[in-house]
Design a protein around this motif. Structure first.
Motif, PDB file in Angstrom:
ATOM      1  N   THR A 138      37.358  36.222  43.554  1.00  0.00           N
ATOM      2  CA  THR A 138      37.380  34.843  43.073  1.00  0.00           C
ATOM      3  C   THR A 138      36.860  34.794  41.645  1.00  0.00           C
ATOM      4  N   THR A 140      35.466  31.452  38.889  1.00  0.00           N
ATOM      5  CA  THR A 140      35.204  30.023  38.763  1.00  0.00           C
ATOM      6  C   THR A 140      35.556  29.588  37.355  1.00  0.00           C
ATOM      7  N   GLN A 144      35.840  25.057  39.162  1.00  0.00           N
ATOM      8  CA  GLN A 144      36.789  25.168  40.264  1.00  0.00           C
ATOM      9  C   GLN A 144      36.879  26.625  40.732  1.00  0.00           C
ATOM     10  N   VAL A 145      36.836  26.830  42.040  1.00  0.00           N
ATOM     11  CA  VAL A 145      36.909  28.175  42.599  1.00  0.00           C
ATOM     12  C   VAL A 145      38.369  28.595  42.708  1.00  0.00           C
ATOM     13  N   VAL A 146      38.686  29.751  42.135  1.00  0.00           N
ATOM     14  CA  VAL A 146      40.052  30.269  42.119  1.00  0.00           C
ATOM     15  C   VAL A 146      40.081  31.561  42.935  1.00  0.00           C
ATOM     16  N   LYS A 147      40.881  31.569  43.996  1.00  0.00           N
ATOM     17  CA  LYS A 147      41.012  32.747  44.848  1.00  0.00           C
ATOM     18  C   LYS A 147      42.042  33.701  44.259  1.00  0.00           C
ATOM     19  N   GLY A 175      40.167  23.698  45.613  1.00  0.00           N
ATOM     20  CA  GLY A 175      40.221  24.988  44.950  1.00  0.00           C
ATOM     21  C   GLY A 175      41.664  25.419  44.721  1.00  0.00           C
ATOM     22  N   TYR A 176      41.835  26.669  44.292  1.00  0.00           N
ATOM     23  CA  TYR A 176      43.160  27.165  43.934  1.00  0.00           C
ATOM     24  C   TYR A 176      43.331  28.601  44.427  1.00  0.00           C
ATOM     25  N   THR A 177      44.563  28.956  44.762  1.00  0.00           N
ATOM     26  CA  THR A 177      44.938  30.347  44.968  1.00  0.00           C
ATOM     27  C   THR A 177      45.802  30.741  43.785  1.00  0.00           C
ATOM     28  N   LEU A 209      37.084  20.047  42.770  1.00  0.00           N
ATOM     29  CA  LEU A 209      36.205  20.332  43.892  1.00  0.00           C
ATOM     30  C   LEU A 209      35.052  19.343  43.947  1.00  0.00           C
TER      31      LEU A 209
END
Length: 394
Positions: A138, A140, A144-147, A175-177, A209
């Motif tokens: 991940t 940030t 925002q947390v991005v996978k 969040g986002y992938t 988020l």
């Protein structure tokens, strides 16, 4: 989205236009007109695909190969939507919306094909990295947390303070992938977020988020439709003003098309089915015509591809791709080889790692190849599962 949305069918359908949760997760703009003059957005019989680019030559989106040789390509970061870009700017992993001709099954057993009329692409986040998770799974960006997955196209390394551009799919929690990550110059003076509005008050828009990212709208006019639940694209200066981000431009997402006979959408489930309607990446999908077995085991945040037709901006699903099948789908590249080395080469700007066991034919710089690959190695190279050398690049 901050929690599973439990909306009635009536409210969902009204949100299609008023809050513009249409199938345009990669950009705004009004209904498109086909090259032959018939309006896709007014009941045309063409096709529409929204999802990550999984191949080049021309572009492959949702398992359809779109010929982009005559397409008008737009980038949502442009303030002037009349600007047209070169199709070569569209890269693997970018999330795009495509309107085009009807889809024709390939005669050779390959992918179905269509001619693209309009292609719109754009990223979800632009900003500095503030944290990197364990093993780089991940990052940030702007809180925002991005996978990151093994299918994310990304640089060899991403570090704290790097300025990045993230293309990806939004999940139910805000969040986002990531489907693609590019590093930008540190002097980048404009940041960006595509997110659902949590709330709006006199201080600004609260986005992402838990609504934790606040962007002041005092320097620009607040567009109609910026209300809780609406998907917005917000650009703001890279330097805070009085401790706040200050918007330089705000756009409420609009559908690229609203009616077409063949449509597909790939994204993450942001609301489970309620009264026959679920949300995928914030867009409404009518699953009432599907069997209960195909929807009963869906989970929030699961990656799906819905196929069917668009009616008034709602995708009426006739098929839902098994999420496990999406994970196994390969990236495909078609083009000429360059920068050939002992175990790698470049085609259409993508570095491919290969072994002799996957090669059919003799590689050489300039040779035309068809590449199938799955996932990326630690050097950011596509891992080839098959490389076929052809006599021409047509």
């Amino acid at each position: 989205m901050l929690r599973s949305i439990r909306l009635s069918v009536v409210l969902l359908l009204s949100l299609v236009l008023s809050l513009v949760l249409g199938l345009a997760s990669c950009g705004g703009g009004a209904s498109d007109t086909q090259a032959n003059g018939s309006g896709v957005g007014s009941g045309g019989t063409g096709s529409y695909s929204n999802g990550p680019v999984s191949g080049l030559g021309s572009i492959i989106v949702n398992n359809v190969r779109y010929d982009v040789s005559a397409a008008r390509v737009h980038r949502d970061d442009d303030a002037d939507d009349s600007l047209v870009h070169d199709a070569s700017e569209v890269k693997v992993g970018m999330v795009v919306a495509v309107s085009g001709s009807g889809i024709v099954p390939a005669s050779n057993g390959g992918l179905p094909v269509a001619a693209a009329y309009t292609v719109r692409y754009g990223s979800s986040l632009i900003g500095p990295v503030s944290a990197v998770g364990p093993a780089g799974t991940t990052i940030t960006v702007l809180g925002q947390v991005v996978k990151i997955t093994d299918k994310t196209v990304q640089p060899v390394s991403v570090n704290v303070h790097d300025v990045v551009e993230v293309h990806g799919l939004a999940d139910a929690m805000g969040g986002y992938t990531a489907t693609r990550i590019d590093t930008l110059d540190a002097s980048t003076d404009t940041y960006k977020i595509v997110a659902l509005v949590n709330r709006v008050d006199s201080q600004g828009m609260h986005l992402g988020l838990n609504g934790a990212l606040t962007v002041s709208y005092g320097a620009v006019s607040l567009p109609a439709g910026v209300t809780p639940g609406a998907r917005v694209r917000v650009w703001f200066g890279a330097t805070q003003v009085n401790g706040q981000w200050s918007a330089t431009r705000i756009r409420v997402d609009q559908p690229l098309v609203t009616d077409t006979e063949e449509a597909s959408l790939e994204g993450l489930i942001t609301s489970l089915p309620q009264n026959g309607i679920m949300l995928v990446d914030g867009a409404p999908v009518d699953v009432s015509r599907l069997s209960s077995a195909s929807v009963s085991n869906l989970t929030l945040g699961e990656r799906v591809r819905a196929e069917g037709r668009l009616q008034a901006g709602v995708l009426i699903a006739t098929e839902l791709e098994d999420p496990s099948m999406l994970e196994s789908e390969e990236t495909e590249l078609y083009g000429a080889v360059s920068q050939l080395a002992s175990h790698s080469f470049v085609v259409r700007g993508v570095t491919v790692a290969y072994t002799p066991s996957v090669l059919q034919g003799t590689l050489a710089n300039g040779a035309c190849v068809e590449v199938h690959g799955h996932g990326y190695n630690s050097r950011g190279e596509l891992i080839a599962t098959e490389v076929d050398v052809h006599s021409s690049c047509n």
